[in-house]
Design an enzyme around this catalytic site. Structure first.
Site, mmCIF file in Angstrom:
data_model
loop_
_atom_site.group_PDB
_atom_site.id
_atom_site.type_symbol
_atom_site.label_atom_id
_atom_site.label_comp_id
_atom_site.label_asym_id
_atom_site.label_seq_id
_atom_site.Cartn_x
_atom_site.Cartn_y
_atom_site.Cartn_z
ATOM 1 N N ASN A 151 0.800 -1.226 0.000
ATOM 2 C CA ASN A 151 0.000 0.000 0.000
ATOM 3 C C ASN A 151 0.834 1.278 0.000
ATOM 4 O O ASN A 151 0.367 2.329 -0.420
ATOM 5 C CB ASN A 151 -0.945 0.018 1.208
ATOM 6 N N GLN A 179 -4.869 -3.608 -2.418
ATOM 7 C CA GLN A 179 -4.385 -2.611 -3.371
ATOM 8 C C GLN A 179 -4.312 -3.140 -4.798
ATOM 9 O O GLN A 179 -3.953 -2.394 -5.705
ATOM 10 C CB GLN A 179 -3.006 -2.096 -2.946
ATOM 11 N N HIS A 201 -13.838 0.223 -1.399
ATOM 12 C CA HIS A 201 -13.493 1.638 -1.496
ATOM 13 C C HIS A 201 -12.106 1.884 -2.074
ATOM 14 O O HIS A 201 -11.739 3.034 -2.337
ATOM 15 C CB HIS A 201 -13.631 2.328 -0.134
ATOM 16 N N THR A 239 -27.137 -9.171 9.389
ATOM 17 C CA THR A 239 -27.901 -8.688 8.245
ATOM 18 C C THR A 239 -26.965 -8.093 7.196
ATOM 19 O O THR A 239 -26.093 -7.285 7.515
ATOM 20 C CB THR A 239 -28.914 -7.616 8.698
ATOM 21 N N CYS A 324 0.879 8.807 12.732
ATOM 22 C CA CYS A 324 0.981 10.120 13.380
ATOM 23 C C CYS A 324 0.054 10.235 14.580
ATOM 24 O O CYS A 324 -1.037 9.669 14.604
ATOM 25 C CB CYS A 324 0.632 11.225 12.387
#
Length: 378
Positions: A151, A179, A201, A239, A324
């Site tokens: 990634n 990826q 996504h 579900t 971070c």
């Protein structure tokens, strides 16, 4: 609010949903809202749409429909596999130092439960030498976990060589292809993998939905991690997220049809970006230049703090790949595994493009970074 001319070059983090995907999802958020597990006509109609999405997902990766389990995404899929094998008698797991945190943190949890873990190193180009795996694997090895595309660097591993070694020891192979799916051709049978997680996504589908491929032999070894109504052959109760699943199926259908054209367009833009940025004195690419995916480049700008550069870029979204907090920025574990110093790891930027990236955006990014680095160095 987003900048009027926002330039998004962080597509390995997430992608813009394709309008065509959103269009097919909307009816399942309004009129077609029945539960896919219901036995009435409305429910059966929804179930038919879900099974079509399952077919599209399976078709994209060369699997069978019955080998696909829908999940909330790759992280859940990874956890389902690794934790789901906890009852097996063999207690040795092998993975690689450059894996995603979803793998590494789950493996550390398994160590706490009594499993033995081996973390394999990679070369300076990010590639795992299969011979190192061959030396590490034993008759007690249960699972080998090696990602397809990294990634942070986009480096692609030689999974066919890896799977032969794993199969020879009768171990199982989990390949995080988050990826890779939707960007490059994937065939689970050719790769020889037993488990393959993916997230919608990452290739212009909705967030919160993904899938897990389980080979026939591997499926019987998995203990479910979510219990309930016994949906999805009792492997993942709950579900179904019908709108998300419909969106995933459409993303898979579009990706399969447009992959070749996307590859040609995006690789040309990535090369243009890289060529322009490597004119900056001292800059270099992290990871292999030969074995990598076409939409990603990770570039080090020595002496330039990546966080300061990212903040200065404002409307241009890129990533430094570091973990971070409000107090400290840590160098990327992936770049450290490639042998970079802390200083160079903290001076590296990941650029990841998509089919929505334009030539004008690349040109503006090159110009802005050249100017900002001059300012930051001065």
């Amino acid at each position: 609010m987003p900048h009027q001319n926002n330039i998004y070059l962080d597509n390995n983090a997430t992608t813009r949903i394709d309008d065509r995907v959103l269009d097919v999802m909307l009816p399942y958020l309004s009129d077609s809202y029945a539960n896919a597990s219901s036995s009435h006509l409305a429910g059966l109609t929804i179930q038919e749409a879900v099974e079509n999405a399952r077919w599209e997902t399976a078709n994209l990766i060369g699997a069978k429909e019955e080998e696909i389990i829908f999940t909330s995404g790759a992280t859940e899929s990874i956890n389902l596999v690794i934790k789901g094998l906890a009852n097996e008698s063999h207690k040795h797991i092998i993975t690689v130092t450059t894996e995603h945190k979803a793998v590494l943190e789950t493996c550390r949890y398994m160590e706490e439960t009594g499993f033995n873990l081996t973390y394999l190193p990679v070369a300076a180009d990010g590639i795992l030498d299969p011979e190192i795996l061959a030396e590490a694997i034993t008759d007690n090895t249960l699972l080998v976990i090696i990602m397809n595309v990294n990634n942070e660097t986009g480096v692609i591993q030689d999974l066919q060589a890896i799977s032969k070694i794993v199969q020879a020891k009768n171990a199982l192979l989990l390949c995080d292809s988050t990826q890779a799916v939707g960007k490059i051709p994937i065939n689970v049978k050719d790769l020889g993998v037993d488990f393959l997680p993916l997230s919608a996504h990452k290739f212009h589908g909705p967030k919160g939905v993904g899938a897990l491929y389980l080979s026939a032999k591997a499926k019987i070894k998995i203990t479910p991690q979510i219990h309930g109504g016994g949906q999805q052959r009792k492997l993942r109760s709950g579900t179904l997220n019908v709108p998300g699943i419909i969106g995933l199926g459409k993303s898979c259908e579009i990706a399969g049809r447009e992959m070749e054209a996307n590859t040609e367009k995006i690789s040309a833009l990535r090369n243009q970006l890289e060529e322009g940025l490597l004119k900056i004195e001292g800059s270099f690419v992290n990871g292999s230049l030969l074995n990598r995916i076409y939409n990603t480049t990770n570039i080090c700008f020595p002496g330039v703090n990546s966080e300061r550069l990212i903040m200065a870029l404002q409307n241009i979204s890129v990533s430094n790949g570091s973990s971070c907090s409000s107090v400290i920025s840590e160098p990327s574990h992936v770049l450290k595994a490639l042998g970079l110093s802390d200083e160079n790891a903290l001076s590296s930027i990941r650029f990841s493009l998509s089919k929505f990236t334009t030539v004008e955006e690349i040109e503006e990014t090159i110009s802005r970074i050249h100017s900002l680095i001059k300012e930051l160095k001065s």
